[in-house]
Design a protein around this motif. Structure first.
Motif, PDB file in Angstrom:
ATOM      1  N   ALA A  68      50.397  56.258  29.587  1.00  0.00           N
ATOM      2  CA  ALA A  68      50.929  55.156  30.391  1.00  0.00           C
ATOM      3  C   ALA A  68      49.815  54.201  30.806  1.00  0.00           C
ATOM      4  CB  ALA A  68      51.649  55.698  31.620  1.00  0.00           C
ATOM      5  N   ALA A  69      48.671  54.750  31.195  1.00  0.00           N
ATOM      6  CA  ALA A  69      47.541  53.900  31.585  1.00  0.00           C
ATOM      7  C   ALA A  69      47.056  53.084  30.399  1.00  0.00           C
ATOM      8  CB  ALA A  69      46.400  54.757  32.136  1.00  0.00           C
ATOM      9  N   PHE A  70      46.997  53.710  29.227  1.00  0.00           N
ATOM     10  CA  PHE A  70      46.552  52.988  28.035  1.00  0.00           C
ATOM     11  C   PHE A  70      47.526  51.868  27.673  1.00  0.00           C
ATOM     12  CE2 PHE A  70      47.253  52.443  23.473  1.00  0.00           C
ATOM     13  CZ  PHE A  70      46.059  51.812  23.140  1.00  0.00           C
ATOM     14  N   GLU A  71      48.830  52.162  27.658  1.00  0.00           N
ATOM     15  CA  GLU A  71      49.821  51.141  27.282  1.00  0.00           C
ATOM     16  C   GLU A  71      49.758  49.946  28.211  1.00  0.00           C
ATOM     17  OE1 GLU A  71      53.443  48.840  27.355  1.00  0.00           O
ATOM     18  OE2 GLU A  71      52.746  50.145  28.989  1.00  0.00           O
ATOM     19  N   THR A  72      49.609  50.201  29.498  1.00  0.00           N
ATOM     20  CA  THR A  72      49.551  49.108  30.464  1.00  0.00           C
ATOM     21  C   THR A  72      48.292  48.275  30.276  1.00  0.00           C
ATOM     22  OG1 THR A  72      50.710  50.555  32.025  1.00  0.00           O
ATOM     23  CG2 THR A  72      49.749  48.539  32.912  1.00  0.00           C
ATOM     24  N   ALA A  73      47.163  48.938  30.093  1.00  0.00           N
ATOM     25  CA  ALA A  73      45.911  48.214  29.884  1.00  0.00           C
ATOM     26  C   ALA A  73      45.928  47.433  28.584  1.00  0.00           C
ATOM     27  CB  ALA A  73      44.735  49.196  29.891  1.00  0.00           C
ATOM     28  N   ALA A  74      46.537  48.008  27.543  1.00  0.00           N
ATOM     29  CA  ALA A  74      46.619  47.316  26.252  1.00  0.00           C
ATOM     30  C   ALA A  74      47.542  46.107  26.333  1.00  0.00           C
ATOM     31  CB  ALA A  74      47.111  48.293  25.179  1.00  0.00           C
ATOM     32  N   ARG A  75      48.616  46.228  27.089  1.00  0.00           N
ATOM     33  CA  ARG A  75      49.553  45.108  27.227  1.00  0.00           C
ATOM     34  C   ARG A  75      48.907  43.942  27.954  1.00  0.00           C
ATOM     35  NH1 ARG A  75      53.187  45.575  31.222  1.00  0.00           N
ATOM     36  NH2 ARG A  75      53.178  47.852  30.946  1.00  0.00           N
ATOM     37  N   HIS A  76      48.122  44.234  28.970  1.00  0.00           N
ATOM     38  CA  HIS A  76      47.449  43.189  29.745  1.00  0.00           C
ATOM     39  C   HIS A  76      46.102  42.798  29.155  1.00  0.00           C
ATOM     40  CE1 HIS A  76      50.172  43.041  33.193  1.00  0.00           C
ATOM     41  NE2 HIS A  76      50.213  44.363  33.192  1.00  0.00           N
ATOM     42  N   LEU A  77      45.529  43.664  28.301  1.00  0.00           N
ATOM     43  CA  LEU A  77      44.143  43.514  27.852  1.00  0.00           C
ATOM     44  C   LEU A  77      43.224  43.349  29.062  1.00  0.00           C
ATOM     45  CD1 LEU A  77      44.328  41.356  24.590  1.00  0.00           C
ATOM     46  CD2 LEU A  77      43.849  43.808  24.822  1.00  0.00           C
ATOM     47  N   SER A  78      43.481  44.163  30.076  1.00  0.00           N
ATOM     48  CA  SER A  78      42.716  44.091  31.321  1.00  0.00           C
ATOM     49  C   SER A  78      42.909  45.387  32.100  1.00  0.00           C
ATOM     50  CB  SER A  78      43.175  42.899  32.161  1.00  0.00           C
ATOM     51  OG  SER A  78      42.679  42.981  33.484  1.00  0.00           O
ATOM     52  N   PHE A  79      41.822  46.075  32.428  1.00  0.00           N
ATOM     53  CA  PHE A  79      41.920  47.263  33.265  1.00  0.00           C
ATOM     54  C   PHE A  79      42.313  46.879  34.686  1.00  0.00           C
ATOM     55  CE2 PHE A  79      38.801  50.159  30.714  1.00  0.00           C
ATOM     56  CZ  PHE A  79      39.595  49.985  29.592  1.00  0.00           C
ATOM     57  N   LYS A  80      41.823  45.724  35.149  1.00  0.00           N
ATOM     58  CA  LYS A  80      42.122  45.272  36.505  1.00  0.00           C
ATOM     59  C   LYS A  80      43.609  44.997  36.679  1.00  0.00           C
ATOM     60  CE  LYS A  80      41.065  41.612  39.845  1.00  0.00           C
ATOM     61  NZ  LYS A  80      40.282  40.359  40.077  1.00  0.00           N
ATOM     62  N   ALA A 110      46.022  46.082  34.797  1.00  0.00           N
ATOM     63  CA  ALA A 110      46.753  47.336  34.623  1.00  0.00           C
ATOM     64  C   ALA A 110      46.741  48.135  35.919  1.00  0.00           C
ATOM     65  CB  ALA A 110      46.125  48.147  33.493  1.00  0.00           C
ATOM     66  N   ALA A 111      45.607  48.143  36.593  1.00  0.00           N
ATOM     67  CA  ALA A 111      45.505  48.871  37.863  1.00  0.00           C
ATOM     68  C   ALA A 111      46.459  48.294  38.899  1.00  0.00           C
ATOM     69  CB  ALA A 111      44.061  48.804  38.372  1.00  0.00           C
ATOM     70  N   GLN A 112      46.581  46.964  38.939  1.00  0.00           N
ATOM     71  CA  GLN A 112      47.505  46.337  39.886  1.00  0.00           C
ATOM     72  C   GLN A 112      48.942  46.751  39.597  1.00  0.00           C
ATOM     73  OE1 GLN A 112      46.616  42.165  39.460  1.00  0.00           O
ATOM     74  NE2 GLN A 112      44.921  42.234  40.919  1.00  0.00           N
ATOM     75  N   GLU A 113      49.308  46.794  38.309  1.00  0.00           N
ATOM     76  CA  GLU A 113      50.684  47.174  37.966  1.00  0.00           C
ATOM     77  C   GLU A 113      50.954  48.633  38.314  1.00  0.00           C
ATOM     78  OE1 GLU A 113      53.328  47.808  33.928  1.00  0.00           O
ATOM     79  OE2 GLU A 113      52.134  45.979  34.092  1.00  0.00           O
ATOM     80  N   LEU A 114      49.957  49.486  38.100  1.00  0.00           N
ATOM     81  CA  LEU A 114      50.138  50.923  38.325  1.00  0.00           C
ATOM     82  C   LEU A 114      49.820  51.357  39.757  1.00  0.00           C
ATOM     83  CD1 LEU A 114      48.484  52.167  35.005  1.00  0.00           C
ATOM     84  CD2 LEU A 114      50.934  52.093  35.532  1.00  0.00           C
ATOM     85  N   SER A 115      49.346  50.398  40.581  1.00  0.00           N
ATOM     86  CA  SER A 115      48.997  50.678  41.981  1.00  0.00           C
ATOM     87  C   SER A 115      47.904  51.742  42.091  1.00  0.00           C
ATOM     88  CB  SER A 115      50.244  51.106  42.775  1.00  0.00           C
ATOM     89  OG  SER A 115      51.212  50.087  42.783  1.00  0.00           O
ATOM     90  N   VAL A 116      46.894  51.609  41.224  1.00  0.00           N
ATOM     91  CA  VAL A 116      45.719  52.477  41.285  1.00  0.00           C
ATOM     92  C   VAL A 116      44.486  51.592  41.201  1.00  0.00           C
ATOM     93  CG1 VAL A 116      46.928  54.437  40.233  1.00  0.00           C
ATOM     94  CG2 VAL A 116      45.678  52.832  38.777  1.00  0.00           C
ATOM     95  N   THR A 117      43.305  52.188  41.210  1.00  0.00           N
ATOM     96  CA  THR A 117      42.082  51.411  41.098  1.00  0.00           C
ATOM     97  C   THR A 117      41.724  51.197  39.630  1.00  0.00           C
ATOM     98  OG1 THR A 117      40.637  53.347  41.055  1.00  0.00           O
ATOM     99  CG2 THR A 117      41.245  52.467  43.232  1.00  0.00           C
ATOM    100  N   PRO A 118      40.970  50.133  39.322  1.00  0.00           N
ATOM    101  CA  PRO A 118      40.506  49.948  37.940  1.00  0.00           C
ATOM    102  C   PRO A 118      39.706  51.141  37.442  1.00  0.00           C
ATOM    103  CG  PRO A 118      40.207  47.923  39.188  1.00  0.00           C
ATOM    104  CD  PRO A 118      40.613  48.975  40.177  1.00  0.00           C
ATOM    105  N   GLY A 119      38.947  51.781  38.349  1.00  0.00           N
ATOM    106  CA  GLY A 119      38.199  52.966  37.958  1.00  0.00           C
ATOM    107  C   GLY A 119      39.104  54.096  37.493  1.00  0.00           C
ATOM    108  N   ALA A 120      40.262  54.234  38.143  1.00  0.00           N
ATOM    109  CA  ALA A 120      41.204  55.281  37.741  1.00  0.00           C
ATOM    110  C   ALA A 120      41.771  55.002  36.354  1.00  0.00           C
ATOM    111  CB  ALA A 120      42.333  55.385  38.772  1.00  0.00           C
ATOM    112  N   VAL A 121      42.069  53.720  36.084  1.00  0.00           N
ATOM    113  CA  VAL A 121      42.556  53.346  34.751  1.00  0.00           C
ATOM    114  C   VAL A 121      41.492  53.646  33.701  1.00  0.00           C
ATOM    115  CG1 VAL A 121      43.268  51.417  33.282  1.00  0.00           C
ATOM    116  CG2 VAL A 121      44.150  51.596  35.618  1.00  0.00           C
TER     117      VAL A 121
END
Length: 301
Positions: free
Chosen positions: A15-27, A29-40
């Motif tokens: 799930a973390a990978f799909e979100t980051a790949a869709r946004h091409l951004s860890f930051k 993706a973190a906002q969408e998943l409500s976690v920190t970029p470090g967690a992603v």
């Protein structure tokens, strides 16, 4: 024997990978998943470690998918959409045959809603959910398809061209009559109604004048964030709006607006139906899609 029944990595990493790949951004993706970029980043490193390949190329200004990452993303995006669609059907027992279509408020009011009303007359038992918003559609998994000006950046979505419009200045009929012979220089100094859209695909007044070869300044005018508001301001005689001619044809036919002068520019992009591939659409969604396309072919300006 596999340690997991389907031999899948932990779903949290996928799930973390799909979100980051869709946004091409860890930051993002973190906002969408409500976690920190470090967690992603941690989840993706764990996934890369398990698979033994790099999924992203880390660059100074962001990330890009590797070939292996692109292949995994496309598979996950398709699978997640199918899962999301099935879950939606399960939640909405009795509405599993409903079709969901999205558009901007202006496209809905001026073009799509009349088309759907005609469709309902032919198929009165089919439920259609219309979702309107004047910002880009990000969570596309909740739609069968949506109408977009220009192509979406998500390569996993299917794109079907509807039509290409013409861009013309429009105003209240008396104001349009007074500017009927206006040159580009004169027109550029009128009170122009500028649309500040959240989507970068919409053509602006600056784009329009540039395409016609005008190199001078253009009036600052007034700025709005909704195309429907821009048209309403123009109807009241408070300025000149940039009109998508085919889209606003009902307002031209009724005399609420009139085209100013003779300058016209083909829209640089087409309107598209964007969404699930046809083999993932329900029979009812396919009916509506074909109806929309047939109405676009049968309607001209």
């Amino acid at each position: 024997m596999s340690r997991r029944h389907y031999d899948l990595p932990p779903l949290t990493t996928l799930a973390a990978f799909e979100t980051a790949a869709r946004h091409l951004s860890f930051k993002n993706a973190a906002q969408e998943l409500s976690v920190t970029p470090g967690a992603v980043s941690h989840q993706i490193k764990a996934l890369e470690g398990e698979l033994g390949v790099a999924l992203f190329q880390r660059k100074h200004r962001g990330v890009e998918l590797t070939r292996e990452g692109q292949g995994l993303y496309e598979s996950l995006a398709t699978s997640f959409r199918q899962i999301s669609r099935q879950l939606s059907k399960t939640r909405q027992m009795g509405e599993e045959d409903a079709v969901t279509v999205g558009s901007t408020t202006a496209v809905a009011a001026l073009w799509l809603s009349p088309v759907i009303i005609q469709f309902w007359r032919e198929y009165p038992d089919l439920n259609i959910h219309q979702i309107t918003q004047d910002r880009p559609f990000h969570d596309t998994r909740e739609f069968d398809f949506f109408i977009r000006y220009g192509r979406d950046s998500d390569a996993t979505l299917a794109h079907t061209a509807i039509y290409r419009d013409q861009l013309v200045p429009v105003a209240r009929p008396d104001l349009a009559a007074g500017l009927s012979g206006a040159a580009l220089q004169e027109l550029s100094q009128q009170r122009l109604i500028h649309l500040q859209s959240a989507s970068q695909s919409w053509t602006t007044w600056a784009d329009w004048f540039h395409e016609l070869g005008h190199k001078g300044d253009i009036a600052a005018g007034t700025r709005v964030t909704s195309y429907s508001v821009a048209l309403q301001i123009a109807r009241k005689g408070a300025g000149v709006a940039l009109g998508w001619r085919r889209l606003i044809q009902p307002m031209l036919d009724s005399g609420k607006l009139a085209i100013v002068g003779h300058h016209s520019v083909p829209a640089p992009r087409e309107f598209y139906l964007v969404g699930l591939p046809e083999d993932e659409l329900s029979p009812n969604a396919l009916k509506l899609k074909q109806w929309i396309l047939s109405q676009a072919r049968d309607t001209s300006v």
